[in-house]
Design a protein around this motif. Structure first.
Motif, PDB file in Angstrom:
ATOM      1  N   LYS A  31     -82.941   7.601 -53.504  1.00 18.93           N
ATOM      2  CA  LYS A  31     -81.860   6.630 -53.308  1.00 18.93           C
ATOM      3  C   LYS A  31     -81.302   6.740 -51.882  1.00 18.93           C
ATOM      4  O   LYS A  31     -81.138   5.722 -51.193  1.00 18.93           O
ATOM      5  CB  LYS A  31     -80.749   6.890 -54.330  1.00 18.93           C
ATOM      6  CG  LYS A  31     -79.581   5.934 -54.239  1.00 18.93           C
ATOM      7  CD  LYS A  31     -78.609   6.179 -55.383  1.00 18.93           C
ATOM      8  CE  LYS A  31     -78.037   7.574 -55.297  1.00 18.93           C
ATOM      9  NZ  LYS A  31     -77.307   7.970 -56.496  1.00 18.93           N
ATOM     10  N   ALA A  73     -72.856   8.191 -49.453  1.00 17.98           N
ATOM     11  CA  ALA A  73     -73.190   6.764 -49.494  1.00 17.98           C
ATOM     12  C   ALA A  73     -72.991   6.182 -50.893  1.00 17.98           C
ATOM     13  O   ALA A  73     -73.762   6.453 -51.807  1.00 17.98           O
ATOM     14  CB  ALA A  73     -74.616   6.536 -49.017  1.00 17.98           C
ATOM     15  N   GLU A  88     -77.601   0.766 -55.670  1.00 14.17           N
ATOM     16  CA  GLU A  88     -77.690   1.712 -54.551  1.00 14.17           C
ATOM     17  C   GLU A  88     -79.095   2.298 -54.430  1.00 14.17           C
ATOM     18  O   GLU A  88     -79.545   2.593 -53.327  1.00 14.17           O
ATOM     19  CB  GLU A  88     -76.642   2.824 -54.712  1.00 14.17           C
ATOM     20  CG  GLU A  88     -75.230   2.309 -54.464  1.00 14.17           C
ATOM     21  CD  GLU A  88     -74.132   3.338 -54.735  1.00 14.17           C
ATOM     22  OE1 GLU A  88     -74.455   4.517 -54.971  1.00 14.17           O
ATOM     23  OE2 GLU A  88     -72.943   2.948 -54.715  1.00 14.17           O
ATOM     24  N   ASN A 128     -83.742   5.263 -49.509  1.00 17.61           N
ATOM     25  CA  ASN A 128     -83.793   3.785 -49.589  1.00 17.61           C
ATOM     26  C   ASN A 128     -82.581   3.149 -48.906  1.00 17.61           C
ATOM     27  O   ASN A 128     -82.705   2.102 -48.271  1.00 17.61           O
ATOM     28  CB  ASN A 128     -83.847   3.332 -51.047  1.00 17.61           C
ATOM     29  CG  ASN A 128     -85.188   3.627 -51.677  1.00 17.61           C
ATOM     30  OD1 ASN A 128     -86.132   4.015 -50.987  1.00 17.61           O
ATOM     31  ND2 ASN A 128     -85.280   3.456 -52.991  1.00 17.61           N
ATOM     32  N   ILE A 129     -81.428   3.774 -49.076  1.00 18.27           N
ATOM     33  CA  ILE A 129     -80.220   3.208 -48.437  1.00 18.27           C
ATOM     34  C   ILE A 129     -80.406   3.220 -46.918  1.00 18.27           C
ATOM     35  O   ILE A 129     -80.138   2.227 -46.232  1.00 18.27           O
ATOM     36  CB  ILE A 129     -78.959   3.993 -48.860  1.00 18.27           C
ATOM     37  CG1 ILE A 129     -78.653   3.734 -50.342  1.00 18.27           C
ATOM     38  CG2 ILE A 129     -77.751   3.601 -47.989  1.00 18.27           C
ATOM     39  CD1 ILE A 129     -77.520   4.573 -50.925  1.00 18.27           C
ATOM     40  N   ILE A 130     -80.914   4.321 -46.394  1.00 22.47           N
ATOM     41  CA  ILE A 130     -81.097   4.411 -44.934  1.00 22.47           C
ATOM     42  C   ILE A 130     -82.129   3.393 -44.447  1.00 22.47           C
ATOM     43  O   ILE A 130     -81.890   2.668 -43.478  1.00 22.47           O
ATOM     44  CB  ILE A 130     -81.544   5.843 -44.532  1.00 22.47           C
ATOM     45  CG1 ILE A 130     -80.455   6.855 -44.893  1.00 22.47           C
ATOM     46  CG2 ILE A 130     -81.847   5.916 -43.035  1.00 22.47           C
ATOM     47  CD1 ILE A 130     -80.906   8.307 -44.832  1.00 22.47           C
ATOM     48  N   LEU A 174     -76.501  -8.896 -50.459  1.00 30.06           N
ATOM     49  CA  LEU A 174     -77.471  -8.706 -49.378  1.00 30.06           C
ATOM     50  C   LEU A 174     -78.530  -7.749 -49.898  1.00 30.06           C
ATOM     51  O   LEU A 174     -78.201  -6.683 -50.419  1.00 30.06           O
ATOM     52  CB  LEU A 174     -76.770  -8.113 -48.149  1.00 30.06           C
ATOM     53  CG  LEU A 174     -77.657  -7.720 -46.968  1.00 30.06           C
ATOM     54  CD1 LEU A 174     -78.372  -8.918 -46.383  1.00 30.06           C
ATOM     55  CD2 LEU A 174     -76.823  -7.033 -45.882  1.00 30.06           C
ATOM     56  N   SER A 175     -79.789  -8.156 -49.773  1.00 29.70           N
ATOM     57  CA  SER A 175     -80.851  -7.274 -50.265  1.00 29.70           C
ATOM     58  C   SER A 175     -82.148  -7.579 -49.541  1.00 29.70           C
ATOM     59  O   SER A 175     -82.270  -8.594 -48.851  1.00 29.70           O
ATOM     60  CB  SER A 175     -81.072  -7.479 -51.765  1.00 29.70           C
ATOM     61  OG  SER A 175     -81.716  -8.716 -51.986  1.00 29.70           O
ATOM     62  N   PHE A 208     -81.806  -4.392 -42.640  1.00 27.61           N
ATOM     63  CA  PHE A 208     -80.684  -5.341 -42.535  1.00 27.61           C
ATOM     64  C   PHE A 208     -80.259  -5.522 -41.075  1.00 27.61           C
ATOM     65  O   PHE A 208     -79.909  -6.606 -40.638  1.00 27.61           O
ATOM     66  CB  PHE A 208     -79.466  -4.874 -43.346  1.00 27.61           C
ATOM     67  CG  PHE A 208     -79.671  -4.849 -44.830  1.00 27.61           C
ATOM     68  CD1 PHE A 208     -80.591  -5.695 -45.438  1.00 27.61           C
ATOM     69  CD2 PHE A 208     -78.934  -4.007 -45.652  1.00 27.61           C
ATOM     70  CE1 PHE A 208     -80.778  -5.686 -46.819  1.00 27.61           C
ATOM     71  CE2 PHE A 208     -79.109  -3.976 -47.023  1.00 27.61           C
ATOM     72  CZ  PHE A 208     -80.036  -4.819 -47.607  1.00 27.61           C
ATOM     73  N   THR A 210     -72.120   6.253 -56.249  1.00 28.14           N
ATOM     74  CA  THR A 210     -72.871   7.295 -56.958  1.00 28.14           C
ATOM     75  C   THR A 210     -72.962   8.596 -56.148  1.00 28.14           C
ATOM     76  O   THR A 210     -73.507   9.576 -56.623  1.00 28.14           O
ATOM     77  CB  THR A 210     -74.312   6.822 -57.253  1.00 28.14           C
ATOM     78  OG1 THR A 210     -74.964   6.538 -56.010  1.00 28.14           O
ATOM     79  CG2 THR A 210     -74.307   5.575 -58.117  1.00 28.14           C
ATOM     80  N   ARG A 268     -81.705   0.839 -54.553  1.00 27.58           N
ATOM     81  CA  ARG A 268     -82.541  -0.055 -53.735  1.00 27.58           C
ATOM     82  C   ARG A 268     -81.860  -0.431 -52.422  1.00 27.58           C
ATOM     83  O   ARG A 268     -82.319  -1.340 -51.726  1.00 27.58           O
ATOM     84  CB  ARG A 268     -82.843  -1.327 -54.515  1.00 27.58           C
ATOM     85  CG  ARG A 268     -83.529  -1.029 -55.825  1.00 27.58           C
ATOM     86  CD  ARG A 268     -84.113  -2.265 -56.401  1.00 27.58           C
ATOM     87  NE  ARG A 268     -84.392  -2.078 -57.807  1.00 27.58           N
ATOM     88  CZ  ARG A 268     -85.103  -2.925 -58.509  1.00 27.58           C
ATOM     89  NH1 ARG A 268     -85.582  -4.011 -57.944  1.00 27.58           N
ATOM     90  NH2 ARG A 268     -85.310  -2.717 -59.780  1.00 27.58           N
ATOM     91  N   GLY A 269     -80.751   0.176 -52.150  1.00 25.55           N
ATOM     92  CA  GLY A 269     -80.033  -0.131 -50.902  1.00 25.55           C
ATOM     93  C   GLY A 269     -79.471  -1.537 -50.886  1.00 25.55           C
ATOM     94  O   GLY A 269     -79.200  -2.093 -49.823  1.00 25.55           O
ATOM     95  N   ALA A 270     -79.305  -2.136 -52.085  1.00 26.50           N
ATOM     96  CA  ALA A 270     -78.808  -3.515 -52.163  1.00 26.50           C
ATOM     97  C   ALA A 270     -77.289  -3.523 -52.320  1.00 26.50           C
ATOM     98  O   ALA A 270     -76.703  -2.547 -52.791  1.00 26.50           O
ATOM     99  CB  ALA A 270     -79.455  -4.217 -53.347  1.00 26.50           C
ATOM    100  N   ARG A 271     -76.666  -4.628 -51.916  1.00 28.91           N
ATOM    101  CA  ARG A 271     -75.201  -4.732 -52.017  1.00 28.91           C
ATOM    102  C   ARG A 271     -74.829  -6.044 -52.682  1.00 28.91           C
ATOM    103  O   ARG A 271     -75.437  -7.078 -52.397  1.00 28.91           O
ATOM    104  CB  ARG A 271     -74.566  -4.740 -50.635  1.00 28.91           C
ATOM    105  CG  ARG A 271     -74.956  -3.587 -49.756  1.00 28.91           C
ATOM    106  CD  ARG A 271     -74.453  -3.821 -48.342  1.00 28.91           C
ATOM    107  NE  ARG A 271     -75.158  -2.952 -47.417  1.00 28.91           N
ATOM    108  CZ  ARG A 271     -75.109  -3.068 -46.096  1.00 28.91           C
ATOM    109  NH1 ARG A 271     -74.378  -4.027 -45.544  1.00 28.91           N
ATOM    110  NH2 ARG A 271     -75.778  -2.250 -45.321  1.00 28.91           N
ATOM    111  N   THR A 319     -83.276   0.590 -45.915  1.00 28.80           N
ATOM    112  CA  THR A 319     -82.893  -0.836 -46.055  1.00 28.80           C
ATOM    113  C   THR A 319     -81.826  -1.196 -45.024  1.00 28.80           C
ATOM    114  O   THR A 319     -81.842  -2.296 -44.483  1.00 28.80           O
ATOM    115  CB  THR A 319     -82.379  -1.186 -47.470  1.00 28.80           C
ATOM    116  OG1 THR A 319     -81.402  -0.248 -47.854  1.00 28.80           O
ATOM    117  CG2 THR A 319     -83.474  -1.232 -48.492  1.00 28.80           C
ATOM    118  N   GLN A 320     -80.926  -0.259 -44.725  1.00 23.38           N
ATOM    119  CA  GLN A 320     -79.928  -0.549 -43.684  1.00 23.38           C
ATOM    120  C   GLN A 320     -80.610  -0.850 -42.350  1.00 23.38           C
ATOM    121  O   GLN A 320     -80.182  -1.737 -41.613  1.00 23.38           O
ATOM    122  CB  GLN A 320     -78.967   0.638 -43.510  1.00 23.38           C
ATOM    123  CG  GLN A 320     -77.804   0.569 -44.485  1.00 23.38           C
ATOM    124  CD  GLN A 320     -76.975   1.844 -44.506  1.00 23.38           C
ATOM    125  OE1 GLN A 320     -77.375   2.874 -43.949  1.00 23.38           O
ATOM    126  NE2 GLN A 320     -75.833   1.787 -45.154  1.00 23.38           N
TER     127      GLN A 320
END
Lengths: 424, 424
Positions: free
Chosen positions: A351, A281, B77, A354-356, B97-98, A362, A284, B79-82, A358-359
Motif C-alpha cells: 500500500k 499516509a 489507499e 502504491n501510494i508513492i 482522482l485515480s 498524478f 489506515t 491503490r493510491g486512489a482518492r 501513483t502520486q
C-alpha cells in the motif's frame, strides 16, 4: 554547441559546451504548455553566521531588475510574466535556489531569456536591498505567527549544532536586517553561474527548438571564473537525546520529534521514504490509527527530509485539548518501537509503495509537477533520482524497514520539542 | 463546429434521474479526474446549525451500511486512489482522482458513500472533537480572525457570507445530532441537481455505463432552489482591532459588500478592474507601490471573494508589521482612490487581457483543471461553449466597461477595516 550526455526513460540531458550549463529536456505533450526552471546549487546550506538568510534575500533581489528588464522600462520580470498569464516564482531551501515559469508553449523563449539575463545581469542595488529587506522581514514575521513553524525551526536548530541546516532558510532576524548589499553581491558572484546550475524544460516543445533557444540566450554567459566553493562542514553524531520546551501564545499543544538520517543518495533513502508513508499516509496509517483514531491527537504526520547532506526524519503531533504531551509522546514512541520489533505486513508495504508511485503518476498531469520533482532531485542528487525512484521504492522489503527503524530511531539520535500554549 | 472545441470534444449525457454527465477524453497520462456537485451546501444550513452541511458531507466518508470507514480507506489507499465529499457555500461537491484502471473503484466508492451512509455516532463524536480543535487553532491566526470579523460586520447573521463567531460555532457543533445529519441528508441529497464531470484517460460511454450502474436507480431528495437577496453596499466606513498575543505580523483586511455575482453582465469587466489594482502582489498597482517600492509588506492583494452564485465581499488584504499599519492603510486607500479617479490605463487593460488568456490556457493543462472549468461553466449557467468563446469575450472588453466596473464595484470610502495582531 551541446554535448548529449545521456538519454534515459524519455528524458535527455545535454551540456552546453561553452559554459557547462546542464540542460534536461522532458517532453510531455498533453497540453500546449511548458514549464521552465533553473536550479542553482546554492541554498542556506552555503551560509554562515552573520549572513544567514542571504541566499533567500538574494533570490528576492533577482526580481528587482537588470539593464534589459526593469521597472523603469516598464518590463520588470514579474510584469512581463504576469502579462502572459504565467505561473512563476522562485524559492530557496537548504540546498538550492530555483526560479521557474509555467506558461503557454509559444512563450518558452521569454522564460529562457529572462532566466539567462538575470543569471549574471541583476542590479543587486543597495536601495533595492533596503526596501526588499523589509519585505523579507515581513515574510519572516508571518512565519513567526505560526506555532508549528516556530517549533519546527527550533527542532532543526537543536538537532544541528555545527552544520548549517541549523539555521532556517529565511535566516535569523538580525542577519536579515544587517547583511550588507556587498555580501549579497558576493553570493551572486560566487554561485550564480551556468556551471553551478541546471536548466529544465518540461512540456509540449520541440527538442531542437528548445536547445537552440537555450544556446541563443545562455550561450554567451561565461562559466564561473573560479571553482564553485565546496561546503565542508559535517554534523558530528548526536550523543544523547535533546529535549526542550517552547512556551508561547497558542491554542493547541504540539510535539515534534526528529532523528538524524543519511543524505539523499544513501542506500537507505528509499526505505525511509516507504517507512514515512507506512507511518503517516492516510487513515489506515500507523500514526493515524494510534493517535488520531484514539483521540489522543487531532493530527499527526511524518516526513523523511533527504538532502545533499544528512537530514532529519520528523514526526509531529497536534494534541487533542486535554491530552498531555507525555501521553501523546508515549503513544507516538510506541508506534516507532513497533517498527523496530515487528515486520510491516505485506499489504501495508505494498500500500505504501502504491501510494508513492501513483502520486508520481498524478504529478505528471501537470508540467509544473514534473519540473518541480526533477528540480528537487537535481538539487540533492541528480534528475535520475526522480526517474529511478519507483524502482528503488519497489525494491524495499519489510526487513529493510525494520533495519532502518533500528538504525536511526534510537534515543541518542533523537530530538524532542514540546510547544506548550502559554496562558495569560 | 470546430472539432477541436470544448463543445465538440465533451460528451454530454442526461440520465433519467436528472444527473448531467460530461466526459472529456484526454489520454496524455493514465489518470482520471472526477469532479461534481449538487445543491446541498452551507446555504441550506438550518438556523443555529451553521456547520451541518459540512459535517454531513464529511460523515459520508465515515462508513456505509456495507463497510466501515477503515475498510473503505483500505480499498482506496491500497491503490493510491482518492475520493471524497466536501461542502461549499451552495453545493456539496464530490471528487476523485485515480489511475485509469482504478476509475471503476472511484465511482463505486463514491456511489456507495452517497447512497448508503451509516452515519455512526462514534465517528460524529471524533469528528466534532477534531473540528472544534481546528476552529480553536484558527482563532490563533491573524488572517482568519480579521476576515471572519469583516464578514460579521458586512453580512447579517443568516447570510452564507457571515462567518459565525467561534464560540457560537463550537456550541452549535456540540449540539448537532445524528438525526440532524440524517434529516439534512434526506432533505437535500439527490440526483436532481447533480452534475458530474470526468476528464482523463477514459472512454465516455464506459463512464456512462459506470455511472448508470452505480447511481442510475437512485433519486434521493428533490432539488432545492436558492433565493438569496443581494446584500447592499455599506454606507459608512468602520474600523475594528482584534488583539492577539505573540504575533509579530498583523493582518489587515479592508472590504465591503461587492454586489457582484457571476451572473452580472459586467462580471468580466469587474474582474479586470480588480486585476490591475491588486490581483498580483508582484505586478499590480497595490503591490508595486506597497511592496516593491515601499517594502512594507510581503503580500498585498485585492479580490472579489466568493463572487459566484452569490455576491461575497470585495476585499483588500495585507500583512504588515504593527508599526506600519497606518502608513499601509493610508497608502492603500490613496492608490485605490487614484485608480478610481483615473481608471485603468490602456496598457494595463491590454496586459490584463493577455494575462487572462494565458492563465486560461494554463488552467486547461491538467485533467483536474479541465474538470473544474467544465463544471463551473455549467454551475453558472454559461454552457460548455463558453469555454470556446472565452478568449473572444475577453478580447472585446473596452476601457469604458472596465472604468465603469471600477466605479461600480470598488468603494474604499465605505470600506470596513479590521486589523488583527499584537499591539503593545
Amino acid at each position: 554547441m551541446f554535448t548529449k550526455i545521456t538519454e534515459y526513460e524519455g528524458i535527455t540531458e545535454y551540456r552546453l559546451d561553452d559554459n557547462d550549463l546542464k540542460v534536461v529536456l522532458v517532453p510531455q505533450r498533453a497540453a500546449p504548455v511548458v514549464a521552465f526552471m533553473v536550479v542553482y546549487r546554492v541554498g542556506s546550506r552555503n551560509e554562515a553566521v552573520g549572513h544567514t538568510g542571504s541566499t533567500h534575500l538574494l533570490e528576492h533581489m533577482l526580481f528587482k531588475g537588470t539593464p534589459t528588464y526593469n521597472k523603469k522600462n516598464g518590463n520588470q520580470v514579474a510584469a512581463v510574466l504576469q502579462k502572459q498569464g504565467a505561473v512563476f516564482n522562485a524559492d530557496t531551501w537548504f540546498d538550492r535556489t530555483r526560479y521557474y515559469e509555467m506558461l503557454p508553449n509559444d512563450q518558452l523563449e521569454l522564460a529562457i531569456h529572462l532566466e539567462a539575463d538575470r543569471m549574471r545581469n541583476s542590479f543587486i542595488a543597495d536601495e533595492d536591498r533596503q526596501s526588499e529587506m523589509t519585505v523579507v522581514r515581513n515574510e519572516l514575521e508571518r512565519g513567526e505567527n505560526d506555532p508549528g513553524r516556530i517549533l519546527d525551526e527550533r527542532v532543526w536548530a537543536m538537532a544541528f549544532r555545527e552544520h548549517p541546516y541549523h539555521h532556517p532558510t529565511i535566516g535569523w532576524r538580525s542577519d536579515v536586517e544587517g547583511v550588507p548589499t556587498s555580501r549579497l553581491k558576493d553570493f551572486y558572484d560566487t554561485y550564480y553561474h551556468p556551471n553551478n546550475s541546471t536548466a529544465i524544460v518540461v512540456g509540449d516543445f520541440d527538442d531542437q527548438t528548445a536547445l537552440d533557444l537555450i544556446a541563443k540566450h545562455f550561450g554567451s554567459v561565461p562559466r564561473s571564473p573560479h571553482p564553485i566553493p565546496h561546503m565542508y562542514t559535517v554534523e558530528p553524531p548526536q550523543e544523547g537525546e535533546i529535549r526542550f520546551k517552547l512556551r508561547r501564545s497558542g491554542q493547541l499543544g504540539l510535539i515534534e520529534m526528529a532523528w538524524h538520517i543519511p543524505e539523499a543518495r544513501h542506500e537507505d533513502s528509499a526505505a525511509l521514504t516507504v517507512l514515512d508513508h507506512v507511518l503517516s499516509a492516510g487513515v489506515t496509517s500507523r500514526l493515524y490509527q494510534a493517535l488520531v483514531e484514539t483521540q489522543i491527537a487531532v493530527d499527526s504526520g511524518a516526513s523523511s527530509f533527504q538532502f545533499v547532506d544528512p537530514g532529519l526524519f520528523t514526526l509531529d503531533v497536534t494534541l487533542t485539548p486535554g491530552v498531555d504531551h507525555e501521553t501523546a509522546e508515549k503513544a507516538a514512541l510506541e508506534v516507532i518501537e513497533r517498527m523496530k520489533t515487528e515486520d510491516v505486513t505485506e499489504s501495508e508495504l505494498q500500500k505504501a509503495k502504491n501510494i508513492i508511485t501513483t502520486q508520481l503518476i498524478f504529478l505528471r498531469d501537470s508540467p509544473f509537477g514534473v519540473v518541480s520533482a526533477i528540480g528537487e532531485a537535481e538539487a540533492v542528487v541528480d534528475w535520475k533520482f526522480y526517474v529511478d525512484l519507483p524502482k528503488m521504492i519497489e525494491g524495499v522489503t519489510a526487513a529493510d524497514i525494520k533495519r532502518v527503524a533500528n538504525t536511526y530511531f534510537t534515543e541518542d539520535n533523537r530530538t524532542v520539542g514540546y510547544f506548550i500554549p502559554r496562558e495569560f | 463546429m470546430n472539432t477541436n472545441s470544448f463543445a465538440s470534444r465533451t460528451q454530454r449525457y442526461q440520465l433519467d434521474n436528472g444527473i448531467q454527465l460530461l466526459v472529456l477524453e484526454n489520454h496524455g497520462n493514465p489518470t482520471v479526474s472526477l469532479y461534481g456537485y449538487f445543491w446541498a451546501g452551507e446555504y441550506f444550513n438550518p438556523q443555529g446549525k451553521d456547520a451541518l452541511a459540512g459535517i454531513t458531507a464529511s460523515m459520508l466518508g465515515k462508513g456505509t451500511t456495507r463497510r466501515s470507514k477503515l475498510e473503505i480507506a483500505e480499498s482506496m489507499e491500497s491503490r493510491g486512489a482518492r475520493a471524497g465529499f466536501s461542502s461549499n457555500m451552495f453545493t456539496t461537491s464530490l471528487s476523485g482522482l485515480s489511475l485509469s484502471k482504478d476509475f471503476p473503484l472511484i465511482v463505486s466508492t463514491l456511489a456507495e458513500e452517497l447512497r448508503l451512509p451509516a452515519f455512526p455516532q462514534d465517528e460524529l463524536d471524533k469528528m466534532r472533537q477534531r473540528m472544534i480543535a481546528s476552529i480553536r487553532e484558527d482563532q490563533d491566526e491573524t488572517r482568519v480572525r480579521a476576515y471572519e470579523r469583516l464578514t460579521q460586520i458586512l453580512y447579517p447573521a443568516g447570510s452564507p457570507f457571515h462567518r459565525a463567531p467561534a464560540d457560537q460555532l463550537i456550541s452549535e457543533i456540540e449540539s448537532i445530532t445524528i438525526d440532524d445529519i440524517r434529516t439534512f441528508y434526506e432533505t437535500y441529497y439527490g440526483t436532481g441537481s447533480m452534475l458530474i464531470t470526468v476528464v482523463g484517460d477514459i472512454v465516455p460511454d464506459d463512464v456512462l455505463k459506470l455511472i448508470e450502474q452505480s447511481l442510475g436507480d437512485w433519486q434521493g431528495a428533490s432539488p432545492s432552489t436558492i433565493d438569496l437577496p443581494v446584500t447592499p453596499l455599506q454606507s459608512e466606513p468602520m474600523r475594528e482591532t482584534i488583539s492577539l498575543k505573540d504575533k509579530p505580523n498583523c493582518d489587515v483586511v479592508m472590504g465591503h459588500a461587492s454586489r457582484l455575482r457571476r451572473s452580472n453582465p459586467d462580471f468580466i469587466p469587474a474582474i479586470i478592474a480588480n486585476r490591475a489594482l491588486g490581483h498580483s502582489t508582484l505586478s499590480s498597482r497595490l503591490g508595486m507601490k506597497v511592496r516593491d517600492e515601499m517594502g512594507l509588506t510581503y503580500g498585498i492583494n485585492s479580490g472579489f471573494s466568493e463572487s459566484g452564485i452569490g455576491d461575497g465581499p470585495f476585499t483588500i488584504s495585507v500583512t504588515v508589521a504593527p508599526e506600519n499599519i497606518d502608513l499601509v492603510i493610508d497608502t492603500t486607500i490613496e492608490i485605490t482612490n487614484d485608480y478610481i479617479a483615473e481608471g485603468i490605463t490602456e496598457t494595463e487593460l491590454a496586459d490584463e487581457k493577455s494575462s487572462m488568456g494565458g492563465s486560461f490556457k494554463l488552467s486547461l493543462a491538467t485533467n483536474g483543471g479541465m474538470a473544474g472549468r467544465i463544471a463551473d461553466s455549467v454551475l453558472f449557467g454559461l454552457g460548455i461553449g463558453y469555454l470556446d468563446e472565452y478568449p473572444s469575450i475577453i478580447a472585446a472588453i473596452t476601457k469604458d466597461e472596465v472604468d465603469e466596473a471600477i466605479r461600480k464595484y470598488i468603494h474604499p470610502d465605505v470600506a470596513t477595516t479590521v486589523i488583527a495582531g499584537t499591539f503593545e
